[in-house]
Design an enzyme around this catalytic site. Sequence first.
Site, PDB file in Angstrom:
ATOM      1  N   LYS A 112     -33.579  22.662   0.316  1.00  0.00           N
ATOM      2  CA  LYS A 112     -34.707  23.356   0.074  1.00  0.00           C
ATOM      3  C   LYS A 112     -35.752  23.523   1.219  1.00  0.00           C
ATOM      4  O   LYS A 112     -36.399  24.412   1.528  1.00  0.00           O
ATOM      5  CB  LYS A 112     -35.167  23.495  -1.122  1.00  0.00           C
ATOM      6  CG  LYS A 112     -34.336  23.821  -2.170  1.00  0.00           C
ATOM      7  CD  LYS A 112     -34.673  24.092  -3.687  1.00  0.00           C
ATOM      8  CE  LYS A 112     -33.587  24.401  -4.485  1.00  0.00           C
ATOM      9  NZ  LYS A 112     -32.534  23.390  -4.609  1.00  0.00           N
TER      10      LYS A 112
HETATM   11  C1  LIG Z   1     -31.222  23.718  -4.894  1.00  0.00           C
HETATM   12  C2  LIG Z   1     -30.251  22.389  -4.902  1.00  0.00           C
HETATM   13  C3  LIG Z   1     -28.815  22.826  -5.040  1.00  0.00           C
HETATM   14  C4  LIG Z   1     -28.476  24.382  -5.428  1.00  0.00           C
HETATM   15  O1  LIG Z   1     -28.362  25.103  -4.319  1.00  0.00           O
HETATM   16  P1  LIG Z   1     -28.380  26.852  -4.810  1.00  0.00           P
HETATM   17  O2  LIG Z   1     -29.097  27.346  -3.496  1.00  0.00           O
HETATM   18  O3  LIG Z   1     -29.261  27.021  -5.782  1.00  0.00           O
HETATM   19  O4  LIG Z   1     -27.081  26.987  -4.988  1.00  0.00           O
HETATM   20  C5  LIG Z   1     -27.912  21.898  -4.913  1.00  0.00           C
HETATM   21  N1  LIG Z   1     -28.234  20.649  -4.395  1.00  0.00           N
HETATM   22  C6  LIG Z   1     -29.789  20.425  -4.367  1.00  0.00           C
HETATM   23  C7  LIG Z   1     -30.015  18.815  -3.924  1.00  0.00           C
HETATM   24  C8  LIG Z   1     -30.576  21.363  -4.480  1.00  0.00           C
HETATM   25  O5  LIG Z   1     -32.183  20.928  -4.337  1.00  0.00           O
END
Ligand SMILES: *Cc1c(COP(=O)(O)O)cnc(C)c1O
Length: 462
Positions: A112
């Site tokens: 993120k």
């Molecule tokens: C948020 C997240 C995901 C999922 O991603 P999306 O965009 O919600 O599909 C997978 N792995 C980690 C470590 C995350 O923080």
Amino acid sequence: MRYISTRGKAPALSFEEVVLTGLASDGGLYVPETLPRFSADELSAMAGLSYAEIAFRVMRPFVNGEIDDATFKSLVTDAYATFSHDAVVPLKQLDANHFLLEQFHGPTLAFKDVALQLLGRLLDHFLKKRGERAVIMGATSGDTGSAAIEGCRHCDNLDIFILHPHNRVSEVQRRQMTTVLADNVFNVAIEGNFDDAQAMVKASFADQGFLNGTRLVAVNSINWARIMAQIVYYVAAGVALGAPKREVSFCVPSANFGNVFAGYMAYKMGLPVKQFIIATNANDILHRTLADNDFSKKELEATLAPSMDIVVSSNFERLLFDAYERDGAAVAALLERFQREPTAMAEAPLAKLREKFASFSVDDATILEVIREAHRRTGEILDPHTATGYRAAERVRADQATPMVTLATAHPAKFAEAVVKAGFQGVPLPTHMDDLLDREERYAVLPAELAAVQRFVADNRR
Ligand SMILES: *Cc1c(COP(=O)(O)O)cnc(C)c1O
């Protein structure tokens, strides 16, 4: 370029407006009205460029001239200078034709950061230009709050308030948020659970009177700019592995569908992608929809891959809009039915999705097995989210000849519980974070009462 809503009724917006807006007024999500398309020559020319340069070229059409090139380039360069690896999102080869795309070299060790480091800077840029200030409010069950805080800590025109459930997040997760001592960062521990915290944030967005006219901004994954920033690493990985001359496949540990949807955008913009694999944990709505046309909610299950624990996959709506040939009324009708009762997609749009997407769901016991197995075979300790991808890539990939890129969405040190359960001693935090447990913390503890939280926000915002 204008941005339109997936439900067809909200007004079209400019890039600046879409960055400052969350949900569209008709309840839909914003998507670009038309997509830029890169020629084979333009893609070839990106091979070997720095990540920031590729990012500038990929995102520039979406910005639509609303930020001048020099300024946009410096925002992008600053955002990715916060990553501890020079390649920002590097590829690592696991075996003959399977690669990991390491997305965890940012300030909070998960993917993120890629989007939120840029989003904070974009928001601050537009607010400064308008001579406005804004407040960000969000609730976190532990993981995403820190990425939002890191993305906003240097923003002069933003104050950020992140609510987490008191004593219900791990010490590392709490400290990643509470040791950021910037003047515009406010952590609030709520004496309640995550749902209480989230309900208070939702209520604050619904009635913003307590802020006396100051804009309230959401940085959750429905913000278009987050998708836009994520398109970049698909293009960067693709050209590094031989695109546009060669097709590439991607396997993406998924929850709200923001990450893999960005990959689909890269494909629609000209990147030759053979297959997208959606990996889920036991919260498998995406897998049930794609495999069985079972588009229904199921009770939340707490898993070893907690950042993928969701009931509803919010960004899936953006893919539905594409699959339903941009018929906003049909998307609105489907989602309205979905809110009320178990439902199913129409056959034609589902068939279209199945041409490009496959899916696989991985339970907790298998996550542990995969962490051990991947270590035995490759020497890598995977985090539990990445482990779901590793298994899905192995089980449902279309062929062996196309390079498979599994997105490594988090650093294993961040999810030590699963790693230890799998039989390892744990993984040390990267050196730039190894004093996390000694740093000074700052946070407020408040009762789970809306009035108390809103008073705290109103009194502390600058
Ligand atoms: C948020 C997240 C995901 C999922 O991603 P999306 O965009 O919600 O599909 C997978 N792995 C980690 C470590 C995350 O923080």
